[in-house]
Design an enzyme around this catalytic site. Structure first.
Site, mmCIF file in Angstrom:
data_model
loop_
_atom_site.group_PDB
_atom_site.id
_atom_site.type_symbol
_atom_site.label_atom_id
_atom_site.label_comp_id
_atom_site.label_asym_id
_atom_site.label_seq_id
_atom_site.Cartn_x
_atom_site.Cartn_y
_atom_site.Cartn_z
ATOM 1 N N ASP A 169 0.789 -1.375 -0.061
ATOM 2 C CA ASP A 169 0.006 -0.181 0.044
ATOM 3 C C ASP A 169 0.985 1.228 0.126
ATOM 4 O O ASP A 169 0.359 2.373 -0.154
ATOM 5 C CB ASP A 169 -1.129 -0.167 1.091
ATOM 6 C CG ASP A 169 -0.554 -0.265 2.338
ATOM 7 O OD1 ASP A 169 0.873 -0.208 2.878
ATOM 8 O OD2 ASP A 169 -1.181 0.010 3.562
ATOM 9 N N SER A 170 2.264 1.102 0.057
ATOM 10 C CA SER A 170 3.150 2.201 -0.257
ATOM 11 C C SER A 170 2.836 2.846 -1.534
ATOM 12 O O SER A 170 3.152 3.946 -1.947
ATOM 13 C CB SER A 170 4.500 1.830 0.094
ATOM 14 O OG SER A 170 4.794 0.603 -0.906
ATOM 15 N N ASP A 204 -1.085 -5.998 0.274
ATOM 16 C CA ASP A 204 -1.376 -5.504 1.357
ATOM 17 C C ASP A 204 -2.665 -5.397 1.477
ATOM 18 O O ASP A 204 -3.532 -4.643 0.780
ATOM 19 C CB ASP A 204 -0.568 -3.971 1.262
ATOM 20 C CG ASP A 204 0.550 -4.128 2.163
ATOM 21 O OD1 ASP A 204 0.430 -4.790 3.342
ATOM 22 O OD2 ASP A 204 1.185 -3.100 1.901
ATOM 23 N N LYS A 219 -0.977 -9.273 3.546
ATOM 24 C CA LYS A 219 -0.284 -8.765 4.389
ATOM 25 C C LYS A 219 -1.078 -7.868 5.320
ATOM 26 O O LYS A 219 -1.910 -7.038 4.818
ATOM 27 C CB LYS A 219 1.036 -8.107 3.970
ATOM 28 C CG LYS A 219 1.678 -7.207 4.991
ATOM 29 C CD LYS A 219 3.123 -7.072 4.653
ATOM 30 C CE LYS A 219 3.275 -5.618 4.001
ATOM 31 N NZ LYS A 219 2.619 -4.537 4.900
ATOM 32 N N GLU A 226 -1.054 -5.425 9.102
ATOM 33 C CA GLU A 226 -0.173 -4.880 9.965
ATOM 34 C C GLU A 226 -0.751 -5.013 11.400
ATOM 35 O O GLU A 226 -1.934 -5.046 11.648
ATOM 36 C CB GLU A 226 -0.078 -3.274 9.754
ATOM 37 C CG GLU A 226 0.533 -3.200 8.508
ATOM 38 C CD GLU A 226 0.781 -1.427 8.326
ATOM 39 O OE1 GLU A 226 0.339 -0.635 9.146
ATOM 40 O OE2 GLU A 226 1.114 -1.072 7.111
ATOM 41 N N GLU A 273 9.716 -3.940 10.312
ATOM 42 C CA GLU A 273 10.325 -2.519 9.831
ATOM 43 C C GLU A 273 10.727 -1.471 10.815
ATOM 44 O O GLU A 273 10.341 -1.295 11.817
ATOM 45 C CB GLU A 273 8.845 -1.685 8.934
ATOM 46 C CG GLU A 273 9.146 -0.537 8.378
ATOM 47 C CD GLU A 273 8.096 0.005 7.341
ATOM 48 O OE1 GLU A 273 7.201 -0.513 7.163
ATOM 49 O OE2 GLU A 273 8.242 1.138 6.865
HETATM 50 O O1 KIV Z 1 3.553 -1.280 1.492
HETATM 51 C C1 KIV Z 1 4.856 -1.349 1.384
HETATM 52 O O2 KIV Z 1 5.364 -1.286 0.459
HETATM 53 C C2 KIV Z 1 5.449 -2.421 2.457
HETATM 54 C C3 KIV Z 1 6.839 -2.474 2.618
HETATM 55 C C4 KIV Z 1 7.167 -3.602 3.641
HETATM 56 C C5 KIV Z 1 7.922 -2.122 1.774
HETATM 57 O O3 KIV Z 1 4.505 -2.635 3.517
#
Ligand code: KIV
Length: 258
Positions: free
Chosen positions: A42-43, A81, A110, A112, A177
């Site tokens: 989500d970056s 993500d 993924k 968090e 991270e």
């Molecule tokens: O959003 C992302 O790109 C990430 C990273 C771990 C690079 O969560």
């Protein structure tokens, strides 16, 4: 799908796990030649859309980019993500993760967090959705400046316990991270699943970075980002040559005309 997840887990203590992000097909195609895991992160919110926070990224946006990335991957494990506020409880998480898995054909998701999402992770695993954890700096919930994690005893104990909880809940690996080097070492030793570092030293079982950063497409000044090539220079060179040829009428010559 599960074979690929197993392969990543088996790399722990054997060989380093190479991970990168991708947001579209063409980049994914090249990244895939080298990586074990590709993350549609989500970056993309800040890298492509100048969002101030990843909280602005929607599920729809993640799905559209992931569909494109899928077209470029033939061997790496593809993880997507889950954006902010799409996994606040078990039912919401399962509904949204199922949608992502179905529409993007990714291999897993993924999320968090640690203790806060433990039951959600268990629920997803029970429903055959592989989960990659993410601890340390968690951009969806971070307030204020990004600071490294693991300075105080309290923070260290919390991170260690979160990592163990994620492992127990069934996560197949954990992104760490900006976690202090010695704490990354301790976590990596304590858990039996791989740790993937980003700004967390080479004590982790693998590394991940944002592809646009390492290619020099962004102007990132973050300490852990290493720029391996200045791709913008090559882009400029190509576009400048095209411009000159158009203006001088060298392009299109007969060869490029019908
Ligand atoms: O959003 C992302 O790109 C990430 C990273 C771990 C690079 O969560």
């Amino acid at each position: 799908m599960f074979d690929k997840v197993k392969k990543i887990k088996q790399k722990k203590n054997k060989s380093k796990i190479v991970c990168l992000t991708a947001y579209s097909k063409n980049i994914a195609e090249e990244v895939d030649k080298f990586t074990d895991l590709i993350l549609v992160g989500d970056s993309l919110g800040s890298v492509l859309y100048n969002y101030k926070s990843t909280r602005q990224v929607t599920l729809e946006k993640m799905i559209e980019h992931s569909k494109s990335v899928r077209l470029g991957i033939s061997k790496s494990l593809m993880i997507v993500d889950m954006p902010y506020n799409t996994y606040r409880n078990k039912a919401e998480a399962l509904k949204n993760c199922k949608k992502v898995m179905k529409e993007t054909k990714c291999d897993g998701v993924k999320l968090e967090g640690g203790l806060r999402i433990k039951e959600i992770v268990k629920h997803l695993i029970k429903n055959k959705i592989p989960v990659l954890g993410h601890l340390g700096i968690t951009p969806q919930t971070v307030r204020g400046k990004f600071k490294s994690k693991g300075k105080s005893v309290r923070e260290r104990n919390r991170l260690l316990s979160d990592a163990e909880l994620l492992e127990k809940s069934g996560a197949f690996a954990i992104v760490l991270e900006c976690v202090k080097s010695d704490l990354s070492k301790e976590i990596t030793r304590k858990v039996t699943i791989p740790t993937i570092g980003i700004g967390s030293s080479n004590n982790c079982d693998g590394q991940i970075l944002v592809t646009d950063d390492i290619l020099g497409l962004t102007k990132s000044k973050i300490k852990f980002v290493k720029k391996y090539i200045d791709l913008r220079r090559y882009i400029r060179e190509g576009i400048s040559k095209f411009t000159k040829e158009v203006k001088s009428k060298k392009y299109p010559s007969k060869k490029y005309s019908y």
